[in-house]
Design a protein around this motif. Sequence first.
Motif, PDB file in Angstrom:
ATOM      1  N   ARG A 316       0.832  -1.206   0.000  1.00  0.00           N
ATOM      2  CA  ARG A 316       0.000   0.000   0.000  1.00  0.00           C
ATOM      3  C   ARG A 316       0.863   1.252   0.000  1.00  0.00           C
ATOM      4  NH1 ARG A 316      -3.290  -3.437   3.293  1.00  0.00           N
ATOM      5  NH2 ARG A 316      -2.320  -2.727   5.232  1.00  0.00           N
ATOM      6  N   VAL A 317       1.961   1.203   0.740  1.00  0.00           N
ATOM      7  CA  VAL A 317       2.885   2.340   0.751  1.00  0.00           C
ATOM      8  C   VAL A 317       3.527   2.532  -0.625  1.00  0.00           C
ATOM      9  CG1 VAL A 317       5.047   3.217   1.736  1.00  0.00           C
ATOM     10  CG2 VAL A 317       3.350   2.097   3.213  1.00  0.00           C
ATOM     11  N   VAL A 318       3.936   1.413  -1.241  1.00  0.00           N
ATOM     12  CA  VAL A 318       4.592   1.485  -2.550  1.00  0.00           C
ATOM     13  C   VAL A 318       3.623   1.997  -3.615  1.00  0.00           C
ATOM     14  CG1 VAL A 318       5.661   0.103  -4.376  1.00  0.00           C
ATOM     15  CG2 VAL A 318       6.300  -0.266  -1.996  1.00  0.00           C
ATOM     16  N   VAL A 319       2.361   1.587  -3.547  1.00  0.00           N
ATOM     17  CA  VAL A 319       1.358   2.104  -4.494  1.00  0.00           C
ATOM     18  C   VAL A 319       1.265   3.626  -4.379  1.00  0.00           C
ATOM     19  CG1 VAL A 319      -1.119   2.183  -4.990  1.00  0.00           C
ATOM     20  CG2 VAL A 319       0.014  -0.005  -4.666  1.00  0.00           C
ATOM     21  N   ARG A 339       6.194  12.265  -1.197  1.00  0.00           N
ATOM     22  CA  ARG A 339       7.062  11.092  -1.284  1.00  0.00           C
ATOM     23  C   ARG A 339       7.827  10.881   0.019  1.00  0.00           C
ATOM     24  NH1 ARG A 339      11.066  11.266  -6.002  1.00  0.00           N
ATOM     25  NH2 ARG A 339      11.412  13.370  -5.175  1.00  0.00           N
ATOM     26  N   LEU A 340       8.295  11.962   0.609  1.00  0.00           N
ATOM     27  CA  LEU A 340       9.112  11.859   1.812  1.00  0.00           C
ATOM     28  C   LEU A 340       8.351  11.151   2.937  1.00  0.00           C
ATOM     29  CD1 LEU A 340      11.762  12.591   3.251  1.00  0.00           C
ATOM     30  CD2 LEU A 340      10.694  14.764   3.916  1.00  0.00           C
ATOM     31  N   GLN A 341       7.081  11.488   3.093  1.00  0.00           N
ATOM     32  CA  GLN A 341       6.326  10.898   4.192  1.00  0.00           C
ATOM     33  C   GLN A 341       6.046   9.414   3.952  1.00  0.00           C
ATOM     34  OE1 GLN A 341       3.426  13.558   6.210  1.00  0.00           O
ATOM     35  NE2 GLN A 341       3.688  14.883   4.410  1.00  0.00           N
ATOM     36  N   PHE A 342       5.840   9.028   2.693  1.00  0.00           N
ATOM     37  CA  PHE A 342       5.643   7.607   2.421  1.00  0.00           C
ATOM     38  C   PHE A 342       6.960   6.841   2.466  1.00  0.00           C
ATOM     39  CE2 PHE A 342       1.538   9.028   0.643  1.00  0.00           C
ATOM     40  CZ  PHE A 342       0.721   8.146   1.342  1.00  0.00           C
ATOM     41  N   VAL A 343       8.076   7.502   2.166  1.00  0.00           N
ATOM     42  CA  VAL A 343       9.383   6.867   2.357  1.00  0.00           C
ATOM     43  C   VAL A 343       9.621   6.603   3.844  1.00  0.00           C
ATOM     44  CG1 VAL A 343      11.873   7.323   2.314  1.00  0.00           C
ATOM     45  CG2 VAL A 343      10.523   7.643   0.257  1.00  0.00           C
ATOM     46  N   PHE A 344       9.232   7.548   4.692  1.00  0.00           N
ATOM     47  CA  PHE A 344       9.342   7.305   6.130  1.00  0.00           C
ATOM     48  C   PHE A 344       8.497   6.103   6.538  1.00  0.00           C
ATOM     49  CE2 PHE A 344      10.425  12.020   6.969  1.00  0.00           C
ATOM     50  CZ  PHE A 344      11.776  11.736   6.860  1.00  0.00           C
TER      51      PHE A 344
END
Length: 598
Positions: A316-319, A339-344
Amino acid sequence: MENETAVPRAEYSRRLAELSAEHAKLQHRERRVGYFQLALAVFTVAWPIVRMSHFSRVDLLILLPVSVFVTVAAVHGRLQRAVATNSRSILFYKMGLARLDGSWAGAGVTGERFLEPSHPCARDLDIFGRGSIFELLCTARTRAGEESLARWLLEDAPPDEIRARQTAAIELRDRVAFRESLFITGEELELGVRPTHLIEWGEAEAILPGGMIRIAAPVLAAVWIGNFLAWFFLHTPGFLLLASTVINLLFSYRFRPGLDQAVHAAEEAGHDLSLLSQVLAVFEQENFTSPRLLQLQAQLRRPGTLPSRAIARLNRVVVCLESAHHQWVRIVDPVIFYRLQFVFAAENWRRRFGPSLRQWLASVGELEALAALAGYTYEHPEDVFPEFVDRAPCFEAVALAHPLIPRDRAVGNDLCLDGNLHLMIVSGPNMAGKSTFLRGIGVNTVLAQSGAPVRAASLRLSPLAVTASICVLDSLEGGISRFYAEIHRLKQIMDLTRGPVPVLFLLDELLSGTNSHDRLIGTRSIVTSLVERGAVGLVTTHDLALTAIPEGIGARAVNCHFEDHLEDGQLCFDYKLYPGVVQTSNALPLMRSIGLEV
């Protein structure tokens, strides 16, 4: 042979017929949907032109064929995946029938990359290579599975470990559908996953720093969104929005290089893990009773969450990360840190589950190796599992035959080596079966100590370090002659006798590269030392002078032989082992039979 393989042959043939019929239907349906999709694509392009030419305007009706095209494309994609999955299932049963028919050599994984020149028996016993025992056994579709199976064939396991593998193989033996599912999902994993990169990603340090940055990013993003909404709807002064934008852009610029790298790594890992989760889900959903399989399932649950569910979270994060490639998201990303927050979020996942990736892959590899043993057990119902005993050394076999020779042509022989009998000098004419007998002993011992059944009516043995000098090769590049390579192997075997496990030595035409005088002295000295150090084994020879060696060793050594006989002027062999020294030689008749004048 027909009676032996009747049940697996019937099951494989039945499933193959069902899958082939289903494959034809799926292909027909997929082609029809494909043609319809092509026609719809043409219509989708032509439809706006028609609407414009007749109504001089564009309305929402032009979206109708587009939406239908997207739906049909999704259906076509599912059909293509179904055809591919069906094809992999068909391959599973075709390979099984090929093994039953004896036409498998060269069609599977040979495992030559695992062949170590320094191994004391792998090359001599055809463990790897075309037509090898590895190729016959291996149904693994992942690199981890192949590595696990190869390691089991190369390394001796303790009896308790062997018994655990045997029990697991017996439980998986009749679960043909489960082994098929493992095979078809494993093939996609083999094609799409790089295990080394995945493990490195899981165990690597975080690319982006943590601490206050993880708190500052969402706070700054929320402030910017608040300022934008206030400016847009409440018409507040623009300098607040401008100041917030500048601060956030500087913040983004500071972490942009590491952010791009982290996003790319997370997207690649997400793709690999998505494929891995398919295999893990197959494993998680199966109910087992054997201790080894239950242990593997318990290892997968060690982080507290099933791997497939944990991987679903990362997916889900990668999507969301992949959606950042959209143009509008790219525009606002520098100020809202999308992007930064989903990378975290991906980093949080990696911190919790990353160290488990190595164990997940290892569990998949061991499961595939156990499934390979189970498939071999299912396809060889007349082969037996060996019994391991504590008294060492011990090798007691009844009707032992080479497992790579079809059962209808394989000839079984009895053999007993133990504390009373350590050495057998095997004499006999050419082509009578001496080398094959040695290889049969060695391969069956390797199979036994890997957890597989053996080609025998019964086999009782203690743990043994299998060694062989049967096809030792010279090295032109290394400047090593065959004789020099052979004596290096003999030194290696002698060194292994200092270990805790008794050595089983299988020596074919020992020291044939030297004169008969030195050969006799050298052979007598080597085998006497091996016997004195507690090793057991066999030495084959054409040189009848070597048959005098048992006289100097005593009751712990005996002579035995293979023989031939003439039928209608032709040499015939029964490949049976007899006591005593051979009384005949067929070298001259063989030379004359091909036209040599001797």
